[in-house]
Design an enzyme around this catalytic site. Structure first.
Site, PDB file in Angstrom:
ATOM      1  CB  THR A  35      -1.132   0.072   1.120  1.00 53.99           C
ATOM      2  OG1 THR A  35      -0.241  -0.231   2.285  1.00 53.99           O
ATOM      3  CG2 THR A  35      -1.892  -1.085   1.189  1.00 53.99           C
ATOM      4  CE1 TYR A 141      -5.402  -2.131  12.545  1.00 54.78           C
ATOM      5  CE2 TYR A 141      -7.177  -0.904  13.533  1.00 54.78           C
ATOM      6  CZ  TYR A 141      -5.963  -0.645  13.328  1.00 54.78           C
ATOM      7  OH  TYR A 141      -4.921   0.270  13.008  1.00 54.78           O
ATOM      8  NE  ARG A 208     -15.068   5.078  13.822  1.00 52.17           N
ATOM      9  CZ  ARG A 208     -16.207   4.369  14.471  1.00 52.17           C
ATOM     10  NH1 ARG A 208     -17.133   5.330  15.329  1.00 52.17           N
ATOM     11  NH2 ARG A 208     -16.620   3.485  13.795  1.00 52.17           N
TER      12      ARG A 208
END
Length: 307
Positions: A35, A141, A208
């Protein structure tokens, strides 16, 4: 100092590389470029292309003799972690253990580990999560990052190096990879620049705690060379809904495209925000970039990349 940064060609890691080099440090980027992007790498940084899982990593560390290892290489996508938990654990747990093995055998003095705050503590109920609070990750995760933290502490105690764990909330900014790192800010910006209608997962009311990437990079500079072991939340202590972030981006792009709403993501918490009290008390740090400023700068970056 001579510093290795795993994932140094990625979104967050490349900004840290820039800050370290600006301060005169020698930096080696370790990246497999899954990535990461070579165009992100500072021209004064050295590059070793290798996967953190590779058994050859130990011999590289023994040869290079790093003073500090900053570990940012990771699988960062929550959705990928739920769909491919073995892959997530392989990168985030076994990969970290492999890096730690290399650290232990090469006399590194400090290990800096990029962890998560947003996916670690569980559902937010109005109490800003502190580093001492119970953890309750809701997806693979967060589980893999927490497991890696325990391995960091174990190896540091056994082999005598110092560690710094940085628990980031939601990081955004220039260079963010919408495909590889699943940041809603970059996803929304790219969709709107392509005149596509973005999809918001769930109701869009989920919140968030957004932190601008250069503020994150500065924290990595502050903790460099620490002689004490610390676990630090890196956050803005501010809840922002996904819809509000989208509207901020829409305004910055002078767009009037309305989003559509899709299914929620399995394992995603509805609200998230963390205390940065420990970071403030140790380094007199408060996040200098407001969300409006950060989104404006991020939009300008993505626009410039298309010119």
């Amino acid at each position: 100092m001579k510093i290795a940064i795993t994932g140094g060609a990625g979104f967050i890691g490349s900004h840290i590389v820039d800050f370290y080099i600006q301060q005169g440090h020698t930096v080696v980027v370790i990246d497999n470029f899954t990535t990461g992007d070579k165009k992100n790498i500072h021209p004064k940084a050295s590059v070793i292309e290798i996967d953190i899982i590779s058994p050859e990593l130990i011999s590289i560390f023994e040869k290079e003799k790093f003073d500090v290892v900053n570990h940012h290489a990771a699988q960062l996508n929550l959705r990928v972690s739920t769909e491919k938990p073995i892959f997530d654990a392989t990168v985030n747990i076994l990969g970290t253990i492999n890096v730690l093995e290399a650290v232990a055998k090469s006399n590194v003095s400090q290990f800096i580990f990029a962890s998560t705050g947003g996916a670690l503590y569980g559902e937010y109920t109005g109490h800003l999560f502190k580093e001492t609070d119970d953890v309750s990750p809701q997806a693979p995760y967060g589980i893999s990052k927490l497991s890696a933290e325990y391995y960091v502490q174990y190896f540091a105690k056994k082999f005598g190096f110092n560690f710094t764990v940085l628990r980031y909330t939601n990081v955004y900014g220039p260079r963010q990879n919408a495909k590889g790192e699943a940041g809603v800010v970059s996803i929304f910006i790219n969709s709107l620049l392509d005149s596509n209608v973005p999809t918001i997962n769930g109701t869009g009311k989920q919140t968030r705690d957004y932190v601008y990437v250069t503020d994150i990079a500065k924290v990595n500079l502050f903790v460099l060379g620490l002689k004490q072991n610390l676990i630090l939340n890196v956050s803005c202590e501010t809840e922002t809904s996904v819809v509000d972030v989208y509207n901020e981006i829409n305004n910055a792009l002078h767009s009037d495209i309305e989003p559509i709403f899709g299914a929620s993501i399995l394992g995603e918490v509805l609200r998230s925000s963390c205390s940065n009290e420990c970071l403030q008390s140790n380094f007199n740090w408060t996040p200098p970039t407001t969300l409006q400023e950060g989104i404006q700068q991020t939009v300008e970056y993505f626009v410039s990349q298309r010119q």
